[in-house]
Design a protein around this motif. Sequence first.
Motif, PDB file in Angstrom:
ATOM      1  N   ARG A  87      -0.338  32.827  38.192  1.00 60.37           N
ATOM      2  CA  ARG A  87      -1.681  32.755  39.273  1.00 60.37           C
ATOM      3  C   ARG A  87      -1.152  32.158  40.511  1.00 60.37           C
ATOM      4  NH1 ARG A  87      -5.597  32.225  42.501  1.00 60.37           N
ATOM      5  NH2 ARG A  87      -7.572  31.944  41.543  1.00 60.37           N
ATOM      6  N   PHE A  88      -1.345  32.874  41.654  1.00 65.05           N
ATOM      7  CA  PHE A  88      -0.849  32.187  43.013  1.00 65.05           C
ATOM      8  C   PHE A  88      -2.423  31.871  43.574  1.00 65.05           C
ATOM      9  CE2 PHE A  88       2.205  35.369  41.838  1.00 65.05           C
ATOM     10  CZ  PHE A  88       3.271  34.615  42.376  1.00 65.05           C
ATOM     11  N   PHE A  89      -2.141  30.822  44.352  1.00 66.85           N
ATOM     12  CA  PHE A  89      -3.153  30.298  45.280  1.00 66.85           C
ATOM     13  C   PHE A  89      -3.299  31.059  46.520  1.00 66.85           C
ATOM     14  CE2 PHE A  89      -1.450  26.610  42.952  1.00 66.85           C
ATOM     15  CZ  PHE A  89      -2.704  26.215  42.084  1.00 66.85           C
ATOM     16  N   GLY A  93      -5.431  21.180  26.474  1.00 68.42           N
ATOM     17  CA  GLY A  93      -5.489  22.373  25.307  1.00 68.42           C
ATOM     18  C   GLY A  93      -4.893  23.366  25.929  1.00 68.42           C
ATOM     19  N   ILE A  94      -4.751  23.744  27.263  1.00 68.21           N
ATOM     20  CA  ILE A  94      -4.556  24.794  27.808  1.00 68.21           C
ATOM     21  C   ILE A  94      -2.882  24.834  28.432  1.00 68.21           C
ATOM     22  CG2 ILE A  94      -4.779  26.541  29.723  1.00 68.21           C
ATOM     23  CD1 ILE A  94      -7.102  26.162  27.559  1.00 68.21           C
ATOM     24  N   GLU A  95      -2.117  25.583  27.921  1.00 67.45           N
ATOM     25  CA  GLU A  95      -0.791  25.581  28.186  1.00 67.45           C
ATOM     26  C   GLU A  95      -0.648  26.244  29.555  1.00 67.45           C
ATOM     27  OE1 GLU A  95       0.869  28.245  25.264  1.00 67.45           O
ATOM     28  OE2 GLU A  95       0.209  26.885  23.589  1.00 67.45           O
ATOM     29  N   VAL A  96      -0.484  25.131  30.581  1.00 67.02           N
ATOM     30  CA  VAL A  96      -0.459  25.440  32.023  1.00 67.02           C
ATOM     31  C   VAL A  96       1.053  25.000  32.518  1.00 67.02           C
ATOM     32  CG1 VAL A  96      -1.361  25.237  34.371  1.00 67.02           C
ATOM     33  CG2 VAL A  96      -2.784  25.157  32.226  1.00 67.02           C
ATOM     34  N   ASP A  97       1.959  25.780  33.194  1.00 69.06           N
ATOM     35  CA  ASP A  97       3.020  24.844  33.865  1.00 69.06           C
ATOM     36  C   ASP A  97       2.657  24.993  35.516  1.00 69.06           C
ATOM     37  OD1 ASP A  97       4.486  24.969  31.528  1.00 69.06           O
ATOM     38  OD2 ASP A  97       5.043  27.210  31.510  1.00 69.06           O
ATOM     39  N   TYR A  98       2.746  24.097  36.001  1.00 74.20           N
ATOM     40  CA  TYR A  98       2.639  23.746  37.354  1.00 74.20           C
ATOM     41  C   TYR A  98       3.390  22.839  37.799  1.00 74.20           C
ATOM     42  CZ  TYR A  98       0.278  22.503  41.795  1.00 74.20           C
ATOM     43  OH  TYR A  98      -0.015  22.501  43.021  1.00 74.20           O
ATOM     44  N   PRO A  99       4.299  23.100  38.971  1.00 70.92           N
ATOM     45  CA  PRO A  99       4.009  24.614  39.708  1.00 70.92           C
ATOM     46  C   PRO A  99       4.726  25.581  38.872  1.00 70.92           C
ATOM     47  CG  PRO A  99       5.744  23.408  40.982  1.00 70.92           C
ATOM     48  CD  PRO A  99       5.050  22.455  39.727  1.00 70.92           C
ATOM     49  N   GLU A 130       3.381  31.892  47.994  1.00 68.58           N
ATOM     50  CA  GLU A 130       2.270  30.775  47.812  1.00 68.58           C
ATOM     51  C   GLU A 130       2.702  29.727  46.372  1.00 68.58           C
ATOM     52  OE1 GLU A 130      -0.127  33.942  49.911  1.00 68.58           O
ATOM     53  OE2 GLU A 130       1.390  33.724  48.313  1.00 68.58           O
ATOM     54  N   PRO A 131       2.248  28.805  46.268  1.00 71.91           N
ATOM     55  CA  PRO A 131       2.418  28.009  45.138  1.00 71.91           C
ATOM     56  C   PRO A 131       1.645  28.755  43.998  1.00 71.91           C
ATOM     57  CG  PRO A 131       1.814  26.444  46.831  1.00 71.91           C
ATOM     58  CD  PRO A 131       1.677  27.897  47.305  1.00 71.91           C
ATOM     59  N   SER A 132       2.039  28.575  42.569  1.00 70.00           N
ATOM     60  CA  SER A 132       1.328  29.023  41.808  1.00 70.00           C
ATOM     61  C   SER A 132       1.225  28.254  40.531  1.00 70.00           C
ATOM     62  CB  SER A 132       2.063  30.429  41.260  1.00 70.00           C
ATOM     63  OG  SER A 132       3.421  30.184  40.812  1.00 70.00           O
ATOM     64  N   TYR A 133       0.749  28.792  39.204  1.00 71.66           N
ATOM     65  CA  TYR A 133       0.851  28.136  38.169  1.00 71.66           C
ATOM     66  C   TYR A 133       0.990  29.116  36.835  1.00 71.66           C
ATOM     67  CZ  TYR A 133      -4.567  28.760  37.684  1.00 71.66           C
ATOM     68  OH  TYR A 133      -5.570  29.405  37.512  1.00 71.66           O
ATOM     69  N   ARG A 134       1.261  28.857  35.940  1.00 69.45           N
ATOM     70  CA  ARG A 134       1.751  29.790  34.786  1.00 69.45           C
ATOM     71  C   ARG A 134       1.018  29.521  33.599  1.00 69.45           C
ATOM     72  NH1 ARG A 134       6.257  33.542  33.478  1.00 69.45           N
ATOM     73  NH2 ARG A 134       6.953  33.328  35.519  1.00 69.45           N
TER      74      ARG A 134
END
Length: 357
Positions: free
Chosen positions: A97-99, A119-125, A138-142
């Motif tokens: 997901r890109f900003f 509880g959500i598996e978020v890789d940021y950046p 742009e920056p994003s998160y996975r």
Amino acid sequence: MGSDPREQVDYLIVGQGLAGSLLALNLLKRGKQIRVIDHGHKHAASKVAAGLINPITGRRHALTWRFLEFWKFLQTDYPHWEELLGDRFFHKIPLLRFFKNDEEQARFEKKWEAGGFVGIEVDYPGSKEDVPFCKYEEPSYRLTQTGYVDQALFIKRVRQYLEHKAAILTDTWSEKDFSREPGEVRWKTVSARTVIFTQGFMASGNSYFRALPFRHAKGQILDLHGPERPHSPVLNRGKWLLPTGPGSFRAGATYDLNNINLEVTEDGSAEIFDAINSMVEGDYQVQSAKAGVRPALHDFKPVLGKHPWYPELAIFNGLGSKGSLQAPLLAKELIDYLEDGVPLSPQADVDRFRKYL
């Protein structure tokens, strides 16, 4: 006096989209006698939808209601139906997901730092290493608790199963053929204890439930053919690109609150196609364009349960764009409520709209 010539069943289900299909399977699993009324409408929202599953959505990066419960349940529920029906429908695939701008990024970081995604598996950046063809800088998160359900294939296989069980009636629902009295509903030659309406946006024409505060939204998507992108995640920056097979993609989606119809428009297709061309390198060709209407309520929660005044009538609706995620567990909860009296979530219970009905 002669005997009643009507066919006696436990439940009559109106509509065989995703919600109706899951209700039918669960009721048959319980040994109930059912009949499903559906004319096989090819433009039904469930057949058009991409079936994306995503825990964090929208410009405000909102955490989806009850996401972890839904996600845990569907990971065993869909495989169970895959085994029964002999096909694969559920596909796990990560999402990048890109900003769009600094404001979006700041909003996300504020929620991130406050523990809003527990509880959500978020890789940021997020990392772009496996998507070198992506043009975005742009920056994003996975996200990894993501994927899609091939709803059209699922509905097709369920219909075949219902045909084998002699449980499907290929017909068009009309209230002129319907009557009710305490403890019984009748439609043409069928009599049942309960009718469950799973009509999607067509519920706006149902005289028993049309007063609900619906907020339907039309969406258009494209089927694309393009370069093979092995192991590519879903790419999302307002519009999304979903890989569904070697050289096959779905892209979308538009969001239209004003034109609640099934018409495919050139402007809608151009909006999506232009966004995809700005997203990725490569030559993509449009194979088809489809439009559907996302059934939703004003509070963006689903609606299920018995009519407050007519308990023979029940509804399962308002899944919006989250049907693939929410429908499996909600179908079970609705049946547990109807059969065993297990209370529904107050946030989803149709009784919250009692004043409208």
